[in-house]
Design an enzyme around this catalytic site. Structure first.
Site, PDB file in Angstrom:
ATOM      1  N   CYS A   1       4.737   5.711   8.779  1.00 28.59           N
ATOM      2  CA  CYS A   1       3.749   5.263   7.795  1.00 28.59           C
ATOM      3  C   CYS A   1       3.935   5.991   6.465  1.00 28.59           C
ATOM      4  CB  CYS A   1       2.340   5.477   8.313  1.00 28.59           C
ATOM      5  SG  CYS A   1       1.964   4.440   9.746  1.00 28.59           S
ATOM      6  N   THR A   2       4.252   7.263   6.535  1.00 24.68           N
ATOM      7  CA  THR A   2       4.497   8.015   5.301  1.00 24.68           C
ATOM      8  C   THR A   2       5.700   7.436   4.575  1.00 24.68           C
ATOM      9  OG1 THR A   2       3.511  10.005   6.251  1.00 24.68           O
ATOM     10  CG2 THR A   2       4.997  10.304   4.356  1.00 24.68           C
TER      11      THR A   2
END
Length: 158
Positions: free
Chosen positions: A46-47
């Site tokens: 997600c980062t």
């Protein structure tokens, strides 16, 4: 099962941003929107995904697109995540899971945690009228979207 299809108007919603302000999807009518549902703040994939959108903001802005990120994390976690990664777009909190249910994006018992539901990693490109022109939904939370496809979908509606 995903409840949204290409060619349909995206269901409207209102969620708190990382400053606890209510943000509605209809606030962005008149702009192209990249609506991105992500699994969780501070996770590695997600980062990478949210930072990829951050790093392509100039191109997306030229395509008259507004990125909106949505996770089931609380607004406080999303704020820390956005600040740590210098995210220049809203990150909304679907902490009660209403929007992921509305869109049909629930991934229950995530990571073997019974009762813990997150959003499937998903992208919806909306035109200025809020109609879905492109969508991508992954059953595998470790897979990133095809960023080139997203840009091509935006170019087609700009």
């Amino acid at each position: 099962m995903v409840n949204v299809k290409v060619g349909q108007k995206a269901p409207d919603f209102t969620l708190p941003n990382s400053n606890m302000e209510p943000i509605s999807l209809h606030d962005f009518l008149g702009q192209n929107v990249v609506l991105t549902f992500f699994v969780g703040a501070f996770t590695s994939t997600c980062t990478k995904e949210m930072c990829a959108f951050r790093d392509s903001m100039a191109r997306l802005t030229n395509l008259k697109a507004q990125v909106i990120g949505i996770s089931v994390n609380d607004p406080f976690s999303n704020k820390g995540f956005a600040e740590k990664n210098y995210l220049p777009y809203p990150i909304l909190s679907d902490y009660n899971r209403e929007v992921i249910k509305l869109y049909g994006l629930e991934m229950p018992d995530f990571a073997g945690l019974k009762g813990y539901t997150v959003a499937k990693r998903s992208i919806f490109v909306l035109d200025q009228k809020g109609v879905v022109r492109y969508m991508w939904v992954s059953e595998n939370p470790a897979v990133e979207p095809n960023y080139e496809e997203i840009q091509q979908a935006l170019k087609a509606i700009t």
